[in-house]
Design an enzyme around this catalytic site. Structure first.
Site, PDB file in Angstrom:
ATOM      1  CB  CYS A 101      -1.046  -3.495   7.386  1.00 39.67           C
ATOM      2  SG  CYS A 101      -1.705  -1.910   7.945  1.00 39.67           S
ATOM      3  CG  HIS A 143      -1.963  -1.000   2.119  1.00 36.54           C
ATOM      4  ND1 HIS A 143      -2.035  -2.326   2.456  1.00 36.54           N
ATOM      5  CD2 HIS A 143      -1.693  -0.327   3.268  1.00 36.54           C
ATOM      6  CE1 HIS A 143      -1.827  -2.444   3.770  1.00 36.54           C
ATOM      7  NE2 HIS A 143      -1.617  -1.246   4.280  1.00 36.54           N
ATOM      8  CD  GLU A 144      -0.195   3.217   3.377  1.00 43.44           C
ATOM      9  OE1 GLU A 144      -0.863   3.558   4.379  1.00 43.44           O
ATOM     10  OE2 GLU A 144       0.617   2.271   3.423  1.00 43.44           O
ATOM     11  CG  HIS A 147      -4.666   2.509   6.314  1.00 42.72           C
ATOM     12  ND1 HIS A 147      -5.087   1.695   7.346  1.00 42.72           N
ATOM     13  CD2 HIS A 147      -3.524   1.957   5.842  1.00 42.72           C
ATOM     14  CE1 HIS A 147      -4.235   0.703   7.504  1.00 42.72           C
ATOM     15  NE2 HIS A 147      -3.272   0.828   6.598  1.00 42.72           N
TER      16      HIS A 147
END
Length: 177
Positions: A101, A143-144, A147
């Site tokens: 990341c 993954h994004e 966030h």
């Protein structure tokens, strides 16, 4: 004009906030944010970046898979801005894969993710899109998306044994492919 924006690091409280929905996807603010994210992800050798990583707590990220020094075997795709994204379905199968990341520099982790997901998002033209994503691109999206929920990849590790430094990752994993 689009510019390289500094990426905030783990410990910054913005990375732990749930991001806000974007009401006006065609606004100049959103257009400029997309351009800044595109420049920042490209120049940082990332394969994705979320608005919270540049201290903008909005539900927007870029998926930009392409081979680069951090991910030499990444598939090539056109960078795609995804506004107010959602996961609307997923496979039962989960696969562990190595992730890094830009907000957690120097660390890699073996993270379990769904192998296949169905997603919905608004594109930069204001059009609603639905897609099925698999494998590495599905991993980037998840993954994004994390966030936007205030989650970073290290939160998803099953064990601290599933972590290594970027240097070890490059020597052990990338060089042995």
């Amino acid at each position: 004009m689009a510019e390289l924006i500094p990426i905030i690091q783990l410990g910054n409280p913005i990375l732990r906030q749930k991001a806000s929905l974007i009401d006006n996807v065609q606004s100049e603010v959103v257009k400029n944010l997309i351009e800044d994210l595109l420049v920042t992800v490209a120049r940082s050798n990332g394969v994705g970046i979320a608005a919270p990583q540049i201290a903008e707590s909005y539900r927007l990220f870029i998926v930009a898979s392409r081979p680069n020094p951090r991910y030499p075997n990444a598939p090539e795709m056109k960078p795609t801005a995804m506004i107010n994204p959602k996961i609307i379905g997923h496979s039962t199968e989960m696969i562990k894969g190595w992730e890094g990341c830009l907000s957690v520099p120097g660390v890699r982790g073996l993270v379990p993710r769904y192998q296949k997901i169905q997603v919905e998002y608004t594109d930069r033209n204001g059009e609603l899109q639905q897609q099925e994503l698999t494998d590495f691109v599905a991993r980037i999206f998840q993954h994004e998306y994390d966030h936007l929920e205030g989650i970073v990849f290290v939160d998803r590790l099953e064990s601290t044994q599933d972590m290594m430094t970027e240097q070890e990752y490059q020597q052990r994993i990338v060089n042995n492919l």
